[in-house]
Enzyme design. Structure first.
Site, PDB file in Angstrom:
ATOM      1  N   ARG A 159      -9.434  67.812 117.525  1.00 65.82           N
ATOM      2  CA  ARG A 159      -8.014  67.714 117.911  1.00 65.82           C
ATOM      3  C   ARG A 159      -7.108  68.108 116.741  1.00 65.82           C
ATOM      4  NH1 ARG A 159      -3.197  65.675 116.258  1.00 65.82           N
ATOM      5  NH2 ARG A 159      -4.317  63.883 115.416  1.00 65.82           N
ATOM      6  N   ASP A 160      -7.065  67.285 115.723  1.00 69.04           N
ATOM      7  CA  ASP A 160      -6.139  67.520 114.609  1.00 69.04           C
ATOM      8  C   ASP A 160      -6.486  68.809 113.863  1.00 69.04           C
ATOM      9  OD1 ASP A 160      -4.133  67.074 112.802  1.00 69.04           O
ATOM     10  OD2 ASP A 160      -5.014  65.311 111.873  1.00 69.04           O
ATOM     11  N   HIS A 193      -5.617  58.193 106.651  1.00 72.12           N
ATOM     12  CA  HIS A 193      -5.740  59.569 107.133  1.00 72.12           C
ATOM     13  C   HIS A 193      -5.099  60.484 106.085  1.00 72.12           C
ATOM     14  CE1 HIS A 193      -5.517  62.393 110.803  1.00 72.12           C
ATOM     15  NE2 HIS A 193      -4.828  63.047 109.893  1.00 72.12           N
ATOM     16  N   HIS A 222      -4.587  63.956 103.797  1.00 70.70           N
ATOM     17  CA  HIS A 222      -4.645  65.417 103.901  1.00 70.70           C
ATOM     18  C   HIS A 222      -4.966  66.018 102.537  1.00 70.70           C
ATOM     19  CE1 HIS A 222      -2.619  66.371 107.988  1.00 70.70           C
ATOM     20  NE2 HIS A 222      -3.406  65.318 108.077  1.00 70.70           N
ATOM     21  N   CYS A 261      -0.066  70.007 110.103  1.00 70.19           N
ATOM     22  CA  CYS A 261       0.860  69.557 111.146  1.00 70.19           C
ATOM     23  C   CYS A 261       1.866  70.662 111.436  1.00 70.19           C
ATOM     24  CB  CYS A 261       1.582  68.292 110.686  1.00 70.19           C
ATOM     25  SG  CYS A 261       2.948  67.843 111.767  1.00 70.19           S
ATOM     26  N   ASN A 266      -6.799  68.530 106.890  1.00 66.65           N
ATOM     27  CA  ASN A 266      -7.288  67.155 106.772  1.00 66.65           C
ATOM     28  C   ASN A 266      -8.355  67.063 105.675  1.00 66.65           C
ATOM     29  OD1 ASN A 266      -6.129  65.557 109.182  1.00 66.65           O
ATOM     30  ND2 ASN A 266      -6.733  67.509 110.073  1.00 66.65           N
TER      31      ASN A 266
HETATM   32 MG    MG Z   1      -4.211  65.108 110.073  1.00 69.79          MG
END
Ligand code: MG
Length: 292
Positions: free
Chosen positions: A18-19, A210, A212, A243, A252
């Site tokens: 997803r991300d 989370h 990056h 993002c 990420n």
């Molecule tokens: Mg992320």
């Protein structure tokens, strides 16, 4: 070894499908997305964010959410979830039969406005409603807070604001809160202090981080958060991501490097290092964008 206290095991929350993929310029074939999730399952990932139930006009890359979710091989004991930006997303996720959904909002007003077109208070109210409906259906809710360690628009984000949001999310029923370093602005001191302050205040929700990519500083941040008591870490195979609404957003944290680091420290992840390295290579092969 010495007095460096460590947990025996950590949880990796894999966000690559997803991300990692949502921001890619060209449409990635549905078959490839399914293959990535299946490879991650085979590598031993126990928590996988598979897709996002978002309006296809917003994120065309995720327009095949329902098909991807229905066609992946689901292994017993593995949690497959998806991001939902709003109540409509919850509706679609429930139709698709998800058992867990993930909400998102930012700690800074301007980032939240830009990303979700809502104020922070409006987002909290919507997530409360999402939690209420999800609980009726027996569906679990995980919640991201973005821009926790700094906002690309506003700069510093007061930690008190992050604490208030985390407590409100816990109160509305989210079982886990993930603190997002949306544009790689965290440093190891913040990565220790902010999670430690929030952990102290939470009563039942678990807390994740989370991070990056920030030229390797992300791994110093992970170590600092581990020392603060965090045992759940988000990552994306291949370090994919970024993002679309944050200028300068980086990928990420690479799951495979994180797994390697934890294993070197004697901390179990349940993930096979060789297989997750293969997942990282496969994920990278799917993208043609420069933000890896
Ligand atoms: Mg992320």
């Amino acid at each position: 070894m010495g007095n460096f206290k460590l947990p025996e095991k950590v949880d990796i929350f894999e966000v690559g499908p997803r991300d990692g993929l949502q921001n890619q310029r060209d449409f990635i074939p549905t078959e490839s997305k399914i293959e990535l999730v299946n490879k991650l399952t085979a590598a031993g990932c126990q928590r996988i964010e598979v897709t996002s139930f978002v309006h296809p006009k917003w994120v065309p890359q995720m327009k095949d959410a329902k098909e991807v979710f229905s066609r992946i091989d689901k292994k017993e004991g593995v949690v497959y979830n998806a991001l939902i930006p709003n109540l409509k997303g919850l509706e679609l996720a429930l139709e698709a039969g998800l058992q867990e959904v993930v909400t998102i909002m930012s700690a800074s007003e301007s980032h939240n406005k830009k990303n979700l077109n809502r104020s922070v208070d409006e987002s909290l109210k919507e997530i409360e409603e999402i939690n209420r409906i999800a609980a009726e259906k027996g569906v679990k809710v995980r919640s991201y807070i973005a821009t926790v360690f700094g906002c690309p628009i506003e700069g510093d984000v007061p930690v008190e604001k992050v604490i208030d949001i985390a407590l409100a999310l816990e109160e509305s029923g989210s079982y886990e809160i993930s603190l997002g370093d949306t544009t790689g602005m965290a440093n190891p001191i913040m990565a220790y202090e902010i999670p430690a302050m929030i952990l102290e205040r939470l009563k039942k929700a678990s807390l994740a981080v989370h991070y990056h990519q920030a030229d390797g500083i992300e791994f110093a941040n992970i170590l600092a958060s581990l020392k603060a008591g965090i045992t759940v870490f988000d990552g994306a195979a291949g370090g994919l991501g970024g993002c679309p609404y944050a200028p300068g957003a980086t990928g990420n944290t690479a799951t495979e490097t994180m797994v390697d680091m934890f294993h070197r420290m004697g901390i179990k992840t349940g993930i096979d290092l060789d297989l997750i390295n293969e997942c990282g290579k496969f994920a990278k092969s799917l993208v043609n964008c420069c933000n890896v």
